[in-house]
Scaffold this motif. Structure first.
Motif, PDB file in Angstrom:
ATOM      1  N   LEU A   1      28.858  24.494 100.397  1.00 43.84           N
ATOM      2  CA  LEU A   1      29.616  23.245 100.434  1.00 43.84           C
ATOM      3  C   LEU A   1      30.722  23.191  99.399  1.00 43.84           C
ATOM      4  N   ASP A   2      30.714  24.110  98.452  1.00 44.95           N
ATOM      5  CA  ASP A   2      31.693  24.091  97.375  1.00 44.95           C
ATOM      6  C   ASP A   2      33.107  24.213  97.935  1.00 44.95           C
ATOM      7  N   ASP A   3      33.920  23.203  97.698  1.00 44.78           N
ATOM      8  CA  ASP A   3      35.327  23.172  98.112  1.00 44.78           C
ATOM      9  C   ASP A   3      35.499  23.139  99.630  1.00 44.78           C
ATOM     10  N   ALA A   4      34.439  22.815 100.382  1.00 44.55           N
ATOM     11  CA  ALA A   4      34.551  22.740 101.840  1.00 44.55           C
ATOM     12  C   ALA A   4      35.290  21.461 102.233  1.00 44.55           C
ATOM     13  N   ALA A   5      36.206  21.584 103.204  1.00 40.19           N
ATOM     14  CA  ALA A   5      36.938  20.422 103.700  1.00 40.19           C
ATOM     15  C   ALA A   5      36.372  19.924 105.024  1.00 40.19           C
ATOM     16  N   PHE A   6      35.422  20.686 105.597  1.00 44.75           N
ATOM     17  CA  PHE A   6      34.763  20.310 106.839  1.00 44.75           C
ATOM     18  C   PHE A   6      33.410  20.994 106.863  1.00 44.75           C
ATOM     19  N   VAL A   7      32.391  20.301 107.375  1.00 47.34           N
ATOM     20  CA  VAL A   7      31.041  20.867 107.416  1.00 47.34           C
ATOM     21  C   VAL A   7      30.474  20.742 108.826  1.00 47.34           C
ATOM     22  N   GLN A   8      29.917  21.840 109.329  1.00 43.44           N
ATOM     23  CA  GLN A   8      29.252  21.857 110.623  1.00 43.44           C
ATOM     24  C   GLN A   8      27.797  22.233 110.409  1.00 43.44           C
ATOM     25  N   GLU A   9      26.894  21.316 110.734  1.00 42.57           N
ATOM     26  CA  GLU A   9      25.448  21.555 110.591  1.00 42.57           C
ATOM     27  C   GLU A   9      24.891  22.010 111.922  1.00 42.57           C
ATOM     28  N   SER A  10      24.124  23.118 111.918  1.00 46.16           N
ATOM     29  CA  SER A  10      23.566  23.680 113.145  1.00 46.16           C
ATOM     30  C   SER A  10      22.110  24.092 112.928  1.00 46.16           C
ATOM     31  N   LEU A  11      21.318  23.194 112.396  1.00 46.87           N
ATOM     32  CA  LEU A  11      19.904  23.449 112.137  1.00 46.87           C
ATOM     33  C   LEU A  11      19.081  23.287 113.408  1.00 46.87           C
ATOM     34  N   PRO A  12      17.820  23.746 113.413  1.00 43.94           N
ATOM     35  CA  PRO A  12      16.945  23.537 114.577  1.00 43.94           C
ATOM     36  C   PRO A  12      16.821  22.061 114.926  1.00 43.94           C
ATOM     37  N   GLU A  13      16.477  21.801 116.188  1.00 45.27           N
ATOM     38  CA  GLU A  13      16.422  20.425 116.700  1.00 45.27           C
ATOM     39  C   GLU A  13      15.152  19.710 116.234  1.00 45.27           C
ATOM     40  N   ILE A  14      15.026  19.554 114.935  1.00 43.93           N
ATOM     41  CA  ILE A  14      13.909  18.829 114.326  1.00 43.93           C
ATOM     42  C   ILE A  14      14.506  17.683 113.528  1.00 43.93           C
ATOM     43  N   GLU A  15      14.291  16.469 113.983  1.00 42.93           N
ATOM     44  CA  GLU A  15      14.996  15.324 113.405  1.00 42.93           C
ATOM     45  C   GLU A  15      14.725  15.167 111.918  1.00 42.93           C
ATOM     46  N   THR A  16      13.467  15.327 111.507  1.00 39.05           N
ATOM     47  CA  THR A  16      13.155  15.150 110.086  1.00 39.05           C
ATOM     48  C   THR A  16      13.872  16.187 109.227  1.00 39.05           C
ATOM     49  N   LEU A  17      13.937  17.437 109.722  1.00 41.71           N
ATOM     50  CA  LEU A  17      14.638  18.497 108.997  1.00 41.71           C
ATOM     51  C   LEU A  17      16.125  18.185 108.892  1.00 41.71           C
ATOM     52  N   LYS A  18      16.714  17.796 109.998  1.00 40.70           N
ATOM     53  CA  LYS A  18      18.140  17.494 109.986  1.00 40.70           C
ATOM     54  C   LYS A  18      18.438  16.324 109.040  1.00 40.70           C
ATOM     55  N   CYS A  19      17.659  15.280 109.115  1.00 41.47           N
ATOM     56  CA  CYS A  19      17.908  14.112 108.266  1.00 41.47           C
ATOM     57  C   CYS A  19      17.804  14.478 106.786  1.00 41.47           C
ATOM     58  N   ASP A  20      16.811  15.300 106.444  1.00 36.29           N
ATOM     59  CA  ASP A  20      16.642  15.707 105.054  1.00 36.29           C
ATOM     60  C   ASP A  20      17.839  16.517 104.560  1.00 36.29           C
ATOM     61  N   VAL A  21      18.249  17.521 105.342  1.00 31.16           N
ATOM     62  CA  VAL A  21      19.352  18.383 104.909  1.00 31.16           C
ATOM     63  C   VAL A  21      20.680  17.638 104.961  1.00 31.16           C
ATOM     64  N   LEU A  22      20.869  16.801 105.973  1.00 35.04           N
ATOM     65  CA  LEU A  22      22.104  16.018 106.040  1.00 35.04           C
ATOM     66  C   LEU A  22      22.237  15.099 104.833  1.00 35.04           C
ATOM     67  N   GLY A  23      21.107  14.555 104.373  1.00 38.20           N
ATOM     68  CA  GLY A  23      21.131  13.718 103.174  1.00 38.20           C
ATOM     69  C   GLY A  23      21.574  14.508 101.959  1.00 38.20           C
ATOM     70  N   ARG A  24      21.110  15.756 101.850  1.00 38.57           N
ATOM     71  CA  ARG A  24      21.525  16.605 100.727  1.00 38.57           C
ATOM     72  C   ARG A  24      22.998  16.972 100.831  1.00 38.57           C
ATOM     73  N   ILE A  25      23.456  17.256 102.054  1.00 32.74           N
ATOM     74  CA  ILE A  25      24.876  17.565 102.255  1.00 32.74           C
ATOM     75  C   ILE A  25      25.735  16.376 101.877  1.00 32.74           C
TER      76      ILE A  25
END
Length: 499
Positions: free
Chosen positions: A82-106
């Motif tokens: 994420l360092d100096d990123a101007a755009f982020v594309q998340e492509s994690l497995p289709e597990i809602e809890t996992l996505k929500c956790d990592v998206l929160g960190r992002i």
């Protein structure tokens, strides 16, 4: 974030499976640096392999139109990605809890101005953005595999997604050659996957009931409706089935069939027996061909279908129109293309010899040389202000005489370059000399001499070159004044007679 002006140099990717690696390839091939983070041990190998396949596919899809590549970088940590990123594309497995956790960190690590897009194929964005500090910059950008070839991307915003975010991300996706489909309302599975799910459910039922095998179901699609779907879809196809009266007549004629119990859209239970049947039929259908080999066949077929669609109608059709628009937007972005060096050398074309350009001798076939030289001429015309917009306004240059010489051989995968010398010009004519070489080499593989006449396309006759274009031609000729005249200029095809 500002729509059309949004051109991130560095893109962060979180998740490096087939989809994440496919995004990385598309970003890199469009000149963006892709920094990918995935904790799996094989993420680097997978990303590099997919980039290699994508690069080969794009060389066949858009020879001569590729911009300089960005870099594929593998990050050791999420923070690094994420360092100096101007755009982020998340492509994690289709597990809602996992996505929500990592998206929160992002979300916590990024400035509020950086858009975050999720590749989710069906999870609702309102739920995914609920715990974010800046939910307005989150949107779904759902692609299709292979991401580097299939242009469709579904954009779906959540309840808190700003219109600016949707517009900015859509503009970015279009800039990298994608066809954006805005999902009007949040719905599980969005649009395309709901249609695919219906077909998938019906297919599983047919297998469970012993009506058909996996191979027979695929044949039912690829030899029939699938060919139409690649350019016309279901509803326009059915409109044609209604004849001159169109869709109303079709619905009146075939609508009653909707009341018949044809389909079983409630999928059967995935019992061990059904799983074994589907898997064994799929193994038999594949016939021992590896996944990598099937991916190669898939890419080759997609490239040829999209390129064929690019020739349909005045602007291309369906995915072909998207390809043509992408090439037009990127005209001149290929390495050195359209640039004039200090010594006056004009690089007019740069690309890679595609496998479908090769003849039975293993060399680039004759008509492809003419194609390359023609595209080089088009790029020269763009440099002097007579490009696509100029032609659309009713004027153009027509080639009235051509002389090609074949001096060497170009082979599959060879990077080749065309340099152009403007030999002469007058009030109506332009005299060009192209030299094609292997990239980085000065030894000519072929040359082409062209005489072009300026025309008023509306009147259908020659016309004076306007002052602005004539001035640009004069400037190029002046820059090239120190270049030696090619020794083959003015040469005719003759057979010497013996005394």
């Amino acid at each position: 974030m500002t729509g059309e002006a949004f051109t991130p140099k560095r893109c962060g990717l979180v998740g490096g499976g087939v989809i994440g690696a496919g995004w990385a390839a598309r970003f890199v091939l469009n000149g963006h640096d892709a920094v990918l983070y995935d904790p799996s041990s094989d993420s680097r190998a997978r990303a590099e392999a997919i980039l290699t396949m994508a690069r080969a596919a794009w060389a066949r899809l858009m020879p001569g139109a590729l911009p300089p590549e960005g870099r594929l970088l593998i990050a050791a940590t999420l923070d690094e990605a994420l360092d100096d990123a101007a755009f982020v594309q998340e492509s994690l497995p289709e597990i809602e809890t996992l996505k929500c956790d990592v998206l929160g960190r992002i979300d916590a690590l990024l400035p509020a101005s950086v858009p975050i897009a999720s590749s989710t194929s069906g999870l609702l964005p309102t739920r995914l953005q609920a715990g974010l500090r800046h939910p307005e910059r989150f949107v779904v950008g759902h692609p299709f595999n292979p991401v580097y070839l299939l242009p469709l991307v579904e954009i779906c915003g959540g309840a808190q997604t700003s219109d600016e975010t949707k517009e900015t991300v859509a503009a970015f996706y279009r800039a990298i050659g994608m066809q954006v489909l805005h999902v009007r309302k949040e719905v599980d599975g969005f649009i395309a996957d709901r249609l695919l799910e219906a077909l998938w459910r019906e297919g599983l039922w047919l297998i469970e009931e012993g009506v058909a095998t996996t191979a027979e179901l695929d044949d039912a699609i690829r030899y029939g409706a699938g060919l139409r779907w690649s350019f016309m879809g279901t509803f326009l196809t059915y409109r044609l089935a209604g004849g001159d009266a169109g869709m109303r007549h079709f619905l009146a004629q075939f609508g009653p069939a909707l009341k018949l119990p044809w389909t079983k859209l409630v999928a059967p239970e995935l019992t061990d027996a059904l799983i074994d049947r589907v898997a064994s039929q799929s193994d038999e259908q594949a016939g021992g061909v590896t996944v990598r080999a099937l991916e190669g066949l898939r890419d080759e077929a997609l490239v040829k279908i999209i390129r064929a669609l690019a020739t349909v109608g005045p602007e291309g059709y369906a995915a072909g129109a998207t390809l043509n628009a992408f090439i037009a937007r990127n005209a001149g972005k290929a390495t050195d293309e359209g640039t004039v060096a200090a010594d006056g050398t004009l690089t007019s074309w740069h690309g890679t010899v595609s496998p479908d350009w090769i003849d039975y001798n293993g060399h680039m076939t004759e008509h492809r040389y003419l194609q390359v030289f023609g595209e080089a001429t088009d790029n020269v015309l763009a440099v002097i202000g007579a490009g696509r917009d100029y032609v659309a306004a009713g004027h153009s240059f027509y080639t009235v005489e051509t002389h090609l010489r074949h001096l060497g051989q170009a082979h599959d995968g060879m990077a080749i370059t065309v340099r152009t010398h403007i030999l002469d010009a007058d009030a109506k004519r332009l005299h060009l000399f192209h030299t094609l070489t292997k990239a980085g080499d000065d030894a000519p593989l072929a040359t082409a001499e062209h005489m072009l006449v300026h025309v008023d396309a509306v009147q259908g006759r020659s016309a004076l070159i306007p002052e602005s274009v004539a001035t640009a031609i004069a400037a190029l000729r002046a820059a090239q004044s120190a270049l030696p005249i090619p020794e083959a200029a003015g040469r005719a095809v003759v057979m010497p007679r013996r005394p």
